[in-house]
Design an enzyme around this catalytic site. Structure first.
Site, PDB file in Angstrom:
ATOM      1  N   ILE A 168       0.910  -1.159   0.000  1.00 26.43           N
ATOM      2  CA  ILE A 168       0.000   0.000   0.000  1.00 26.43           C
ATOM      3  C   ILE A 168       0.944   1.202   0.000  1.00 26.43           C
ATOM      4  O   ILE A 168       1.868   1.282   0.808  1.00 26.43           O
ATOM      5  CB  ILE A 168      -0.953  -0.014   1.208  1.00 26.43           C
ATOM      6  CG1 ILE A 168      -1.854   1.226   1.204  1.00 26.43           C
ATOM      7  CG2 ILE A 168      -0.233  -0.160   2.529  1.00 26.43           C
ATOM      8  CD1 ILE A 168      -2.936   1.174   2.305  1.00 26.43           C
ATOM      9  N   SER A 169       0.736   2.103  -0.941  1.00 26.49           N
ATOM     10  CA  SER A 169       1.706   3.191  -1.127  1.00 26.49           C
ATOM     11  C   SER A 169       1.725   4.133   0.069  1.00 26.49           C
ATOM     12  O   SER A 169       0.757   4.231   0.822  1.00 26.49           O
ATOM     13  CB  SER A 169       1.373   3.988  -2.373  1.00 26.49           C
ATOM     14  OG  SER A 169       1.357   3.132  -3.475  1.00 26.49           O
TER      15      SER A 169
END
Lengths: 801, 239
Positions: B89-90
């Site tokens: 997840i960025s």
């Protein structure tokens, strides 16, 4: 059992266990290269030496206890060694969930995992070495012949390991090697010892089980192969063992290849199987047809837009993508050079209609050899020479920093230049990286090559176009005319690329389609083409000066002195992702050195102090460092000569070990009092070799491979025999003077071998392989200055640590 | 009559089940709101993201529900987190930056390639845009779809498929967000981009340093801009 039969059994057992341990080391090397990355090669060597060193310490501390029980202990230790040969990787993964080197610098727990994995992998070496050491210490008067058996076994093991990898996957090999150790245990089994016989039988059963149910190595989740296998409906088309790295071909509907293709391409991109060597992407299979090739819409097609080359040379042809493109663009004769024979054979088998058809094309001359060897032997000239694309998509973050790349040195480019026709050109592509490193070093190498060829204005001979991710250079032997420059511009405009280097380029042309975040690339390129490039080499935070054959680490950009600046620019956590390879090697060296101190030196502090221990340290430590550095420096020198790193490693290690074994056996006849002169002779021989080896190899490079192997054996054997004498002579002398220090000396030797193996590549990266060879001569000079017996009286109570 | 009774019972049971669900969703929005506000102020607005719709969306979406339970404590920290299968997840700032640059909002149709945890899709949906999201790894796609449904995003459709082909039935798209790096920009995605459409895509080795690329379409002409280097690597091991 009579004494002679007893000795013969011990000799045979030593050969078997030594062979198994070295062969296992080679298999482990490939296993770790597959599940992690290749820089773990150095880690494996150090871990093995750590096991030997730790065994030496234990032997020193509990010498009398162990000797008193040697008859029972020897088979038990070997059974333990066999069991840990089959279990460690499985255990490492089971207990620690798979170590991941990419997390080393962001999670402290990962360094602990590294320690734990090192300790687990060390077990078989420690147990095996304890058995070997026990045999040595039990009969120091026969040390020469036992040491000879040990080295002969190791020499055989290096050949066995490589031959094994050619036939079987590494995870299937360790139980076979364990069987050798169990055979050694059986040889040393005393009669009427039911318990020991039961232990041996139990070991046999477990090894047999693993033989038929070998554990699969867990791949790091960041490995190319793992990511391909995670794709839906992915299947392995082929999995083949090879000494140069296990080969896997994977197919998945979502697996496509169109590296760097233009945004303007509107054709199909069908899925194509991809080839992996040791878990790293080697390339995609070429398309079955040469029509409508997506590669024609990438910057890689620039040379074909400038000319239609008739005679093309493709170096490191891999899966044949450049070869297919050259044929599709009208080449009438293409020579493709690729050293990975096993990959070629695999692809020919599984893709007869694409790859196989390429090789069978009458226009193609496929050569299975190293590109540098071909360049040194070839006398043809070409319209176009294509070098392999550099770096990887987005940069490789220094993952390959420790990988020798002999095709990217100044010498290599000069050789390549010589192969061009008067109107010919050299083409080379590179992925853009961040921060900028690979494109800068490549341009620097091209510029320096042109200067050395007497071309005063390199900017007039280099054309380059840039896409959204790739950059292709064409270096022209003759100055381009207006028509050629117009064709370069047409090509760029057709596919939406930006001309980056053209002799008559205007500033507005350089960022028409692909705007950069800033102008750094353009400005740095201009400096490299100007007169102040030396200042840039000196001041740029990364190393971007061209590399030479002596230090062929093209992808090693890290400058230790720039670390504070880089940390302030990118943050401490980002740094490993810019330059991972060297940092992992440095960290592994640190961890292993600490472990060596903890497991080898620290326990020995408990021993009563003796005056000669400082001398023992100097003598046996020097030998440990010297031997390891000679081995690694010579492997490098023979890579170019033999054309394959794996051949070079097998030959050098094999000849050095067997030759040293012979030297060791002969050492029994030598005067054991003036031992220093033998290591002094090794130092002299190394200096001589450093001076003469280069010219000798160059003069015989044209010979066929078999003869070159013969030359190598002839050159190395006398040195190896000489190198085999100081260690057993020293142990024998020490046995006469201070027998309690024999095992300690062995431990010191092991400890220094751990540290020197871990440091060798770091040293080579900094100073080059020639100096590494000379440093090894200096290490051999340390024992030359030592006379074990004289100083005993003059420094009776000296402490060494 | 019996059938009717069964139907009524079924509806009642469903309603009963929905009460705690609705509570969970409402609670989720409020949960850790203070941390989200700090995240938006210190990590995102302070670095130059100014679009009010983007900032509002990031304040709304409960990021901690999009990360594995073992990572929940780090959900609002300035870092990407692993979600398994080698995916991440960025970092919040990257999500914000990629959102702002494509100008999402009501009436805009956006395609996302690489659903991952579903967080980026949720942020885009929270701006009012109609979002279509595709994930190739079936396990991730199923988990994200269930999560997004549970959190009640109505203007968002997801599917498990190969993102290479885009989603032709709903094309053209005003913007395409590609969150998974590839060594080429898939031609079908370019074809599904509307006139004056924008595509934002990270290019580079998936676990190392990448460059964020903005592709712009003006009629038949395509151009790109390197926006900034980004890193999608995890700082922790996926549990």
């Amino acid at each position: 059992m009579n004494k002679a039969a007893f000795c013969n059994r011990r000799h045979l057992a030593l050969i078997l266990v030594s062979a198994a341990l070295l062969a296992f080391q080679i298999a482990l090397l490939q296993l770790l290269a597959t599940s992690q990355w290749h820089h773990f090669a150095y880690f494996v060597i150090s871990v093995a030496m750590l096991g030997f060193g730790a065994a030496g310490s234990l032997l020193s501390l509990a010498r009398d206890w162990l000797l008193a029980r040697q008859e029972q202990l020897l088979p038990l230790l070997l059974c333990g060694c066999a069991l840990t040969l089959v279990a460690p990787l499985g255990m490492a993964q089971l207990l620690f969930g798979g170590f991941d080197s990419l997390l080393l610098f962001v999670a402290a727990s990962e360094a602990l995992r590294l320690v734990a994995v090192a300790l687990l992998l060390m077990l078989p070496f420690a147990l095996g070495a304890l058995a070997i050491g026990l045999v040595f210490v039990a009969e120091t008067e026969r040390i020469g012949s036992y040491y000879c058996a040990n080295l002969l076994g190791s020499g055989l093991g290096s050949i066995l390991g490589l031959a094994g990898l050619a036939w079987l996957l590494p995870q299937r090999l360790s139980p076979l090697f364990a069987l050798l150790v169990l055979a050694a245990a059986a040889l040393l089994l005393p009669r009427q010892r039911r318990l020991l016989q039961a232990a041996l039988f139990g070991g046999l059963l477990l090894v047999g089980f693993v033989l038929f149910q070998p554990p699969s190595p867990l791949l790091s989740q960041y490995k190319d192969l793992r990511r391909a296998l995670d794709l839906p409906a992915a299947k392995t088309l082929a999995q083949r063992p090879a000494a140069t790295g296990q080969i896997q071909v994977v197919q998945a509907p979502a697996l496509r290849s169109a590296a760097g293709i233009s945004l303007n391409w509107r054709g199909e991109l069908p899925s194509r199987p991809a080839v992996f060597v040791n878990g790293d992407l080697f390339g995609a299979l070429p398309p079955g047809t040469m029509e409508n090739n997506p590669r024609d819409a990438a910057t890689f097609a620039l040379p074909y837009a400038l000319h239609t080359p008739h005679r093309v040379l493709v170096l490191n042809a891999a899966t044949g993508l450049d070869l297919a493109q050259a044929l599709g663009r009208g080449a009438v004769a293409v020579t493709a050079v690729e050293p990975q024979r096993a990959v070629t054979a695999t692809l020919r088998d599984i893709a007869p209609h694409s790859f196989g058809a390429l090789l069978d094309d009458p226009r193609v001359n496929w050569q299975s050899m190293a590109a540098r060897t071909w360049l040194a032997r070839d006398r043809d000239s070409y319209d176009l020479v294509i070098l392999p694309t550099l770096g990887s998509f987005g940069g490789s973050a220094g993952l390959f920093a420790l990988q020798e790349q002999p095709l990217l040195t100044r010498e290599a480019l000069q050789q390549t230049w010589q192969r061009l026709q008067p109107e010919g050109m050299l083409a080379m592509s590179v992925w853009l990286d961040y921060p900028l490193r690979a494109p800068l070093r490549l341009l620097a190498t091209l510029v320096e090559t042109l200067h050395e060829e007497g071309i005063a204005a390199p900017a007039e001979r280099i054309i380059a176009v840039r896409g959204w991710g790739t950059l292709t250079f064409c270096v022209l032997r003759s100055a381009p005319d207006a028509a050629l420059l117009a064709r370069a511009r047409q090509f760029a405009a057709r596919w939406g690329f930006d001309p980056l280097l053209l002799p008559d380029l205007g500033p507005a042309e350089r960022q028409r389609f692909h705007r950069l975040q800033d102008d750094a690339l353009l400005e740095l390129f201009d400096i490299l083409l100007g007169s102040s490039r030396s200042e840039l080499y000196r001041d740029y935070p990364f190393r971007i000066a061209p590399v030479s054959d002596d230090r062929p680490f093209f992808a090693q950009f890290l400058r230790w002195g720039s670390l504070p600046e880089l940390i302030s620019l990118y943050g401490q956590r980002s740094l490993p992702f810019l330059e991972l390879g060297l940092l992992v090697a440095a960290l592994a060296a640190l961890v292993l050195s600490l472990l060596a101190g903890l497991l080898i030196l620290l326990p020995l502090l408990r021993l009563p102090g003796g005056g000669g221990r400082r001398l023992t340290l100097l003598y046996f430590g020097g030998l440990g460092i010297g031997y390891m550095w000679v081995e690694l420096a010579l492997i490098h020198r023979f890579v170019l000569y033999l054309g394959q790193p794996v051949y070079a490693a097998a030959l050098v290690v094999g000849v050095l070990l067997v030759g040293s074994g012979i030297g060791s056996a002969l050492s029994g006849r030598l005067d054991g009092r003036r031992i220093g002169r033998w290591s002094g002779s090794v130092a002299c021989a190394l200096v001589l070799l450093a001076l003469l080896l280069g010219p000798l190899l160059q003069a015989t490079l044209q010979l066929p491979l078999g003869l070159r192997v013969g030359v190598a054996v002839l050159l190395l054997t006398p040195l190896a025999m000489l190198m085999g004498t100081p260690f057993p002579l020293g142990l024998r002398r020490l046995g006469q003077l201070r027998p309690q220090e024999v095992a300690w000396a062995w431990g010191i030797n092991g400890c220094m071998s751990v540290v020197s193996a871990a440091l060798a590549t770091l040293v080579a990266v900094e100073v080059g392989f020639s100096l590494l060879l000379l440093f090894s001569a200096v290490a051999y000079l340390l024992p030359a200055g030592v006379r074990l017996e004289e100083r005993v009286q003059s420094q009776p109570h000296g402490r060494i640590i | 009559m019996r059938i009717q009774c069964e139907s009524i019972a079924a509806i009642l049971i469903l309603l009963f089940l929905c009460i705690p669900l609705a509570k969970t969703t409402a609670a989720a929005a409020a949960e850790r709101a203070a941390e989200r506000h700090v995240m938006v102020r210190e990590q995102i607005a302070a670095r130059g993201v100014k679009d009010p719709a983007t900032l509002k969306a990031l304040k709304q979406v409960p990021r901690h529900l999009f990360v594995p339970a073992s990572q929940s404590g780090y959900a609002y920290e300035d870092r990407p987190l692993p979600i398994g299968h080698g995916q991440t997840i960025s970092q919040p700032f990257i999500v914000a930056y990629m959102t702002e640059i494509i100008h999402p909002g009501p009436g805009r149709k956006i395609l996302e390639i690489g659903t991952g945890s579903g967080y980026q899709a949720a942020v885009l949906a929270a701006t009012g845009a109609q979002v279509f999201t595709i994930e190739i790894i079936p396990q991730l796609a199923a988990a994200a779809a269930a999560r997004l449904q549970r959190l009640g995003y109505r203007n968002l459709v997801s599917k498990a498929a190969d993102g290479y082909y885009g989603w032709a039935e709903h094309a053209p798209f005003d913007a395409i967000v590609v969150t998974a790096a590839a060594e080429f920009v898939p031609p079908p995605l370019i074809e599904q981009l509307a006139e004056d459409g924008l595509m934002v895509i990270p290019v580079g080795t998936p676990y190392l340093v990448q460059s964020l690329l903005l592709v712009q379409r003006r009629g038949d002409t395509l151009s790109s801009t390197n926006l900034m280097p980004v890193r999608f690597v995890p700082f922790r091991r996926a549990e």
